[in-house]
Design a protein around this motif. Sequence first.
Motif, PDB file in Angstrom:
ATOM      1  N   TYR A  27       0.879  -1.114   0.003  1.00  0.00           N
ATOM      2  CA  TYR A  27      -0.048  -0.215  -0.194  1.00  0.00           C
ATOM      3  C   TYR A  27       0.958   1.251  -0.095  1.00  0.00           C
ATOM      4  CZ  TYR A  27      -3.519  -3.546   1.060  1.00  0.00           C
ATOM      5  OH  TYR A  27      -4.208  -4.546   0.978  1.00  0.00           O
ATOM      6  N   GLY A  28       1.967   1.220  -0.678  1.00  0.00           N
ATOM      7  CA  GLY A  28       2.889   2.302  -0.804  1.00  0.00           C
ATOM      8  C   GLY A  28       2.444   3.731  -1.311  1.00  0.00           C
ATOM      9  N   TRP A  29       1.400   3.456  -2.035  1.00  0.00           N
ATOM     10  CA  TRP A  29       0.627   4.502  -2.760  1.00  0.00           C
ATOM     11  C   TRP A  29      -0.421   5.101  -2.109  1.00  0.00           C
ATOM     12  CZ3 TRP A  29      -4.681   3.877  -2.340  1.00  0.00           C
ATOM     13  CH2 TRP A  29      -4.946   2.768  -1.909  1.00  0.00           C
ATOM     14  N   THR A  30      -0.383   4.848  -0.686  1.00  0.00           N
ATOM     15  CA  THR A  30      -1.320   5.807   0.261  1.00  0.00           C
ATOM     16  C   THR A  30      -0.900   7.195   0.661  1.00  0.00           C
ATOM     17  OG1 THR A  30      -0.580   4.803   2.145  1.00  0.00           O
ATOM     18  CG2 THR A  30      -2.540   3.674   1.156  1.00  0.00           C
ATOM     19  N   ILE A  34       3.259   7.631   1.486  1.00  0.00           N
ATOM     20  CA  ILE A  34       3.962   8.687   0.605  1.00  0.00           C
ATOM     21  C   ILE A  34       4.936   9.818   1.522  1.00  0.00           C
ATOM     22  CG2 ILE A  34       3.731  10.871  -0.620  1.00  0.00           C
ATOM     23  CD1 ILE A  34       1.650   9.100  -2.271  1.00  0.00           C
ATOM     24  N   ASN A  35       3.960  10.157   2.672  1.00  0.00           N
ATOM     25  CA  ASN A  35       4.549  11.283   3.530  1.00  0.00           C
ATOM     26  C   ASN A  35       5.710  10.509   4.494  1.00  0.00           C
ATOM     27  OD1 ASN A  35       2.677  13.164   3.244  1.00  0.00           O
ATOM     28  ND2 ASN A  35       1.327  12.425   4.969  1.00  0.00           N
ATOM     29  N   GLN A  36       5.540   9.300   4.716  1.00  0.00           N
ATOM     30  CA  GLN A  36       6.789   8.351   5.405  1.00  0.00           C
ATOM     31  C   GLN A  36       7.689   8.345   4.533  1.00  0.00           C
ATOM     32  OE1 GLN A  36       6.639   7.726   8.561  1.00  0.00           O
ATOM     33  NE2 GLN A  36       8.696   7.397   8.110  1.00  0.00           N
ATOM     34  N   MET A  37       7.623   7.978   3.088  1.00  0.00           N
ATOM     35  CA  MET A  37       8.653   8.167   2.107  1.00  0.00           C
ATOM     36  C   MET A  37       9.533   9.467   2.403  1.00  0.00           C
ATOM     37  SD  MET A  37       9.124   5.113   0.582  1.00  0.00           S
ATOM     38  CE  MET A  37      10.251   5.683  -0.831  1.00  0.00           C
ATOM     39  N   THR A  57      14.144   2.977  -3.664  1.00  0.00           N
ATOM     40  CA  THR A  57      13.275   2.387  -4.656  1.00  0.00           C
ATOM     41  C   THR A  57      12.084   1.960  -3.771  1.00  0.00           C
ATOM     42  OG1 THR A  57      14.991   1.534  -5.869  1.00  0.00           O
ATOM     43  CG2 THR A  57      12.743   0.342  -5.901  1.00  0.00           C
ATOM     44  N   LEU A  58      10.772   2.191  -4.250  1.00  0.00           N
ATOM     45  CA  LEU A  58       9.467   1.907  -3.539  1.00  0.00           C
ATOM     46  C   LEU A  58       8.874   1.041  -4.359  1.00  0.00           C
ATOM     47  CD1 LEU A  58       7.255   2.251  -1.475  1.00  0.00           C
ATOM     48  CD2 LEU A  58       6.304   4.107  -2.803  1.00  0.00           C
ATOM     49  N   PHE A  59       8.418  -0.140  -3.912  1.00  0.00           N
ATOM     50  CA  PHE A  59       7.706  -1.004  -4.663  1.00  0.00           C
ATOM     51  C   PHE A  59       6.216  -1.210  -3.942  1.00  0.00           C
ATOM     52  CE2 PHE A  59      11.968  -2.840  -5.476  1.00  0.00           C
ATOM     53  CZ  PHE A  59      11.645  -3.223  -6.715  1.00  0.00           C
ATOM     54  N   PHE A  60       5.492  -0.829  -4.712  1.00  0.00           N
ATOM     55  CA  PHE A  60       3.988  -1.175  -4.151  1.00  0.00           C
ATOM     56  C   PHE A  60       3.045  -2.110  -5.021  1.00  0.00           C
ATOM     57  CE2 PHE A  60       3.426   3.135  -6.262  1.00  0.00           C
ATOM     58  CZ  PHE A  60       2.309   2.757  -6.903  1.00  0.00           C
ATOM     59  N   GLN A  74       5.718  11.583  -7.961  1.00  0.00           N
ATOM     60  CA  GLN A  74       5.435  13.078  -8.026  1.00  0.00           C
ATOM     61  C   GLN A  74       5.018  13.670  -6.657  1.00  0.00           C
ATOM     62  OE1 GLN A  74       2.527  14.084 -11.229  1.00  0.00           O
ATOM     63  NE2 GLN A  74       4.247  13.783 -12.723  1.00  0.00           N
ATOM     64  N   GLN A  75       4.258  12.993  -5.813  1.00  0.00           N
ATOM     65  CA  GLN A  75       3.909  13.059  -4.594  1.00  0.00           C
ATOM     66  C   GLN A  75       4.909  13.101  -3.736  1.00  0.00           C
ATOM     67  OE1 GLN A  75       0.660  14.454  -3.796  1.00  0.00           O
ATOM     68  NE2 GLN A  75       0.703  14.450  -6.047  1.00  0.00           N
ATOM     69  N   ILE A  76       5.848  12.045  -4.066  1.00  0.00           N
ATOM     70  CA  ILE A  76       7.027  11.909  -2.990  1.00  0.00           C
ATOM     71  C   ILE A  76       7.865  13.502  -3.201  1.00  0.00           C
ATOM     72  CG2 ILE A  76       8.981  10.787  -2.549  1.00  0.00           C
ATOM     73  CD1 ILE A  76       7.665   8.139  -3.193  1.00  0.00           C
ATOM     74  N   LEU A  77       8.167  13.907  -4.469  1.00  0.00           N
ATOM     75  CA  LEU A  77       9.016  14.721  -4.831  1.00  0.00           C
ATOM     76  C   LEU A  77       8.337  16.300  -4.560  1.00  0.00           C
ATOM     77  CD1 LEU A  77      10.718  13.206  -7.870  1.00  0.00           C
ATOM     78  CD2 LEU A  77      11.686  13.398  -5.498  1.00  0.00           C
ATOM     79  N   LEU A  78       7.274  16.201  -3.938  1.00  0.00           N
ATOM     80  CA  LEU A  78       6.648  17.559  -3.761  1.00  0.00           C
ATOM     81  C   LEU A  78       7.397  18.327  -2.620  1.00  0.00           C
ATOM     82  CD1 LEU A  78       2.795  17.130  -3.713  1.00  0.00           C
ATOM     83  CD2 LEU A  78       4.089  18.422  -5.491  1.00  0.00           C
ATOM     84  N   ASP A  79       8.273  17.739  -1.960  1.00  0.00           N
ATOM     85  CA  ASP A  79       9.097  18.388  -0.816  1.00  0.00           C
ATOM     86  C   ASP A  79      10.050  19.063  -1.582  1.00  0.00           C
ATOM     87  OD1 ASP A  79      11.099  18.951   1.006  1.00  0.00           O
ATOM     88  OD2 ASP A  79       9.982  17.589   2.355  1.00  0.00           O
TER      89      ASP A  79
END
Length: 160
Positions: A27-30, A34-37, A57-60, A74-79
């Motif tokens: 469930y790495g897409w939640t 994403i916040n935890q990544m 690398t994130l596998f989901f 894209q969501q991960i890289l928003l920071d």
Amino acid sequence: RTHDSLCRGISNLLRFASEHVVVIDAYGWTTEAINQMQHFIKEISCDRLNSKLPTVTLFFKESGKSASSNHVKQQILLDANFRKLDIKIEVIVLEEILGSDVFHNRCILTEHGGVLIGHGIGVSGVSAHTDEIVLMNSTLYQKKWKQFMEGGFFKFISQA
């Protein structure tokens, strides 16, 4: 199950990694995952023991509700701070193959070893919620590394 407690539990694993940090969570897409990544990437970049930053690398697992690999990356890289880092981030979506192992266990792997995380990386943020981080033995680590990093155990859907 808070961001800080999860990062504290695996901080040395992240700090010592110079090649790979592999996050495996169906469930790495939640939003929570994403916040935890983002927290993991911040932890990786702080107080380094090696100047070389690992590829993250994130596998989901692909599901009807999951977002695309591009959207999750894209969501991960928003920071905005991540743009300053020389760190490569990959997001890979997989699907189970009939007759093969299931994509269920959540874990974090580096070139030095790995841990299992019972509930997954998406934390609730509620301090009363708990989870365990369990150091993998060599056999289990090698199995997970082979399944995800060497491939062929799951159907490749997309990568960003």
